[in-house]
Design an enzyme around this catalytic site. Structure first.
Site, PDB file in Angstrom:
ATOM      1  N   THR A  72       0.824  -1.207   0.000  1.00  0.00           N
ATOM      2  CA  THR A  72       0.000   0.000   0.000  1.00  0.00           C
ATOM      3  C   THR A  72       0.859   1.260   0.000  1.00  0.00           C
ATOM      4  OG1 THR A  72      -1.919  -1.030   1.048  1.00  0.00           O
ATOM      5  CG2 THR A  72      -1.669   1.350   1.342  1.00  0.00           C
ATOM      6  N   ASN A 152      -6.184  -9.474  -7.422  1.00  0.00           N
ATOM      7  CA  ASN A 152      -6.173 -10.125  -6.107  1.00  0.00           C
ATOM      8  C   ASN A 152      -7.499 -10.770  -5.746  1.00  0.00           C
ATOM      9  OD1 ASN A 152      -7.127  -7.372  -5.945  1.00  0.00           O
ATOM     10  ND2 ASN A 152      -7.178  -7.611  -3.742  1.00  0.00           N
ATOM     11  N   GLN A 180       0.856  -9.549  -5.649  1.00  0.00           N
ATOM     12  CA  GLN A 180       0.404 -10.936  -5.706  1.00  0.00           C
ATOM     13  C   GLN A 180       1.320 -11.831  -6.546  1.00  0.00           C
ATOM     14  OE1 GLN A 180      -1.990 -12.375  -4.008  1.00  0.00           O
ATOM     15  NE2 GLN A 180      -3.028 -10.596  -3.155  1.00  0.00           N
ATOM     16  N   SER A 200       5.118  -6.835  -1.113  1.00  0.00           N
ATOM     17  CA  SER A 200       4.866  -6.885   0.319  1.00  0.00           C
ATOM     18  C   SER A 200       5.291  -8.252   0.836  1.00  0.00           C
ATOM     19  CB  SER A 200       3.375  -6.643   0.613  1.00  0.00           C
ATOM     20  OG  SER A 200       3.172  -6.351   1.971  1.00  0.00           O
ATOM     21  N   HIS A 202       4.667 -10.057   3.428  1.00  0.00           N
ATOM     22  CA  HIS A 202       3.755 -11.009   4.065  1.00  0.00           C
ATOM     23  C   HIS A 202       2.933 -11.820   3.069  1.00  0.00           C
ATOM     24  CE1 HIS A 202      -0.265  -8.958   3.770  1.00  0.00           C
ATOM     25  NE2 HIS A 202       0.495  -7.913   3.546  1.00  0.00           N
ATOM     26  N   CYS A 328     -16.965  -5.720   4.519  1.00  0.00           N
ATOM     27  CA  CYS A 328     -18.055  -5.740   5.493  1.00  0.00           C
ATOM     28  C   CYS A 328     -18.093  -4.422   6.269  1.00  0.00           C
ATOM     29  CB  CYS A 328     -17.891  -6.894   6.466  1.00  0.00           C
ATOM     30  SG  CYS A 328     -18.078  -8.500   5.690  1.00  0.00           S
TER      31      CYS A 328
END
Length: 386
Positions: A72, A152, A180, A200, A202, A328
């Site tokens: 990001t 993604n 990705q 990234s 992680h 959500c």
């Protein structure tokens, strides 16, 4: 209850070898990399060795790799710097990008009055390459093209090498979000010809809080964060030394074992597709996700033939972690922008998207548990509609 983790596109389990490497740094190399004494020089040396290693693995120069906290931050830095410092007044992108790209572009459209063109998306989830080529040929405005390498949510792969060639021929900057795909493919950034890319840790079994951006040397982007002038002035702030070391180690492991991982994960993905088709009549797949060559092999975007806004909760009760491909808010499921771009409201009301994503640790037993649970959920819906 056995727990099944099938959300590796969101994050991956950190590898023990990476933890060991990072723990050694945390215990023994604690100097500030900006300090000139031996403790600082030891820390600085680890950063530069990591930078050199990552650059070599991606076939670029060390001077083109800048460490950040995540994808990001990398994407924000690239996109905003192109507008702030490289005179970009037009951005070509899509509604299928990661939210950090979507929100950055939207903000620049509003605040900097940047002209934003969002490409048409075909029914299979691919961009309209003909439209893109025509737009790039228009040289009336300095332009940045920002398109992710692998989506993604649905996994479609973008032909970044083809796009980069068109951009080079038309004096257009090209940024691709490779979060990705770094570590999942043996990427040669020089050969791809892109101007900017991001990573990234992680996502490749490394630590959270560590990433990098690639900026082709000739681009000369400027910093978003000012201060002590770290990262050759592009990204001030005391460096995350052990995170950077962990990033480098995780990339090494991913690429050293890449062939074995690809073979295993493709087998798992095909097994999942076959078992779903057998267990749930009418099941389909979003975008090109079913195609192992045209989509990210570690991701499968499922279209279940019934609507169930609580399916994520039902799977979690069974110990299964997946993504619905939705956001959500206040407990209510909201259809993602990707799905609303690909489908009409009527189509969305008749289906449930489900993203499962695999790693080298995923087993067929994990998939069997998923299929068994989905089969029960599907049977429940058949009874309700009978």
């Amino acid at each position: 209850m056995q727990r099944v983790y099938l959300d590796n596109a969101a994050t991956t389990a950190i590898r023990p070898e990476v933890v060991d490497e990072m723990a050694n740094v945390m215990k023994n190399v604690y100097g500030n990399p900006s300090s000139t004494h031996v403790f600082g020089r030891e820390a600085k040396a680890l950063i530069e060795l990591s930078r050199k290693n990552i650059a070599q693995r991606l076939n670029v120069t060390s001077a083109e790799i800048y460490f950040t906290s995540c994808g990001t931050e990398s994407n924000n830095t690239i996109i905003r710097s192109c507008v702030n410092d490289l005179d970009v007044t037009r951005i070509i992108t899509t509604d299928l990008e990661h939210k950090c790209v979507l929100e950055s572009v939207k903000d620049l459209e509003k605040r900097a009055k940047v002209d934003v063109i969002r490409l048409n998306i075909l029914k299979d989830g691919n961009i309209d390459y003909d439209q893109l080529e025509e737009l790039i040929k228009d040289q009336s405005k300095k332009t940045l093209v920002s398109l992710m390498h692998a989506n993604n949510e649905i996994g479609n792969l973008t032909d970044v090498k083809h796009i980069a060639k068109i951009c080079q021929e038309n004096n257009t900057l090209f940024h691709t979000d490779t979060v990705q795909t770094v570590g999942h493919y043996d990427l040669d950034l020089k050969d791809l010809g892109v101007d900017f890319a991001s990573c990234s840790a992680h996502k490749i079994h490394g630590p959270k809080g560590a990433g990098f951006l690639y900026a082709k040397k000739a681009t000369h982007i400027k910093p978003l964060i000012s201060g002590g002038g770290q990262e050759r002035g592009l990204r001030s702030g005391t460096e995350n030394v052990y995170g950077i070391v962990g990033l480098s180690k995780s990339l090494d492991l991913a690429l050293d074992e890449l062939d074995a991982h690809i073979s295993h994960i493709k087998e798992i993905k095909q097994y999942t597709i076959d078992q779903l088709k057998e267990a749930i009549p009418g099941v389909a797949f979003n975008g090109l996700s079913e195609d192992l060559e045209k989509s990210l092999y570690a991701l499968l975007s499922i279209k279940l033939p019934f609507h169930d806004s609580l399916i994520g909760f039902e799977l979690e009760l069974a110990g299964i972690a997946v993504s619905q491909g939705s956001a959500c808010s206040s407990g209510a499921a909201k259809v993602s922008l990707v799905m609303s771009t690909l489908y009409t409201d009527e189509e969305i009301d008749q289906m449930t998207p489900l993203r499962v994503s695999f790693s080298y640790e995923t087993t067929k037993e994990d998939i069997d548990i998923l299929i068994s649970t989905l089969k029960k959920i599907a049977a429940k819906h058949q009874l309700q509609n009978a």
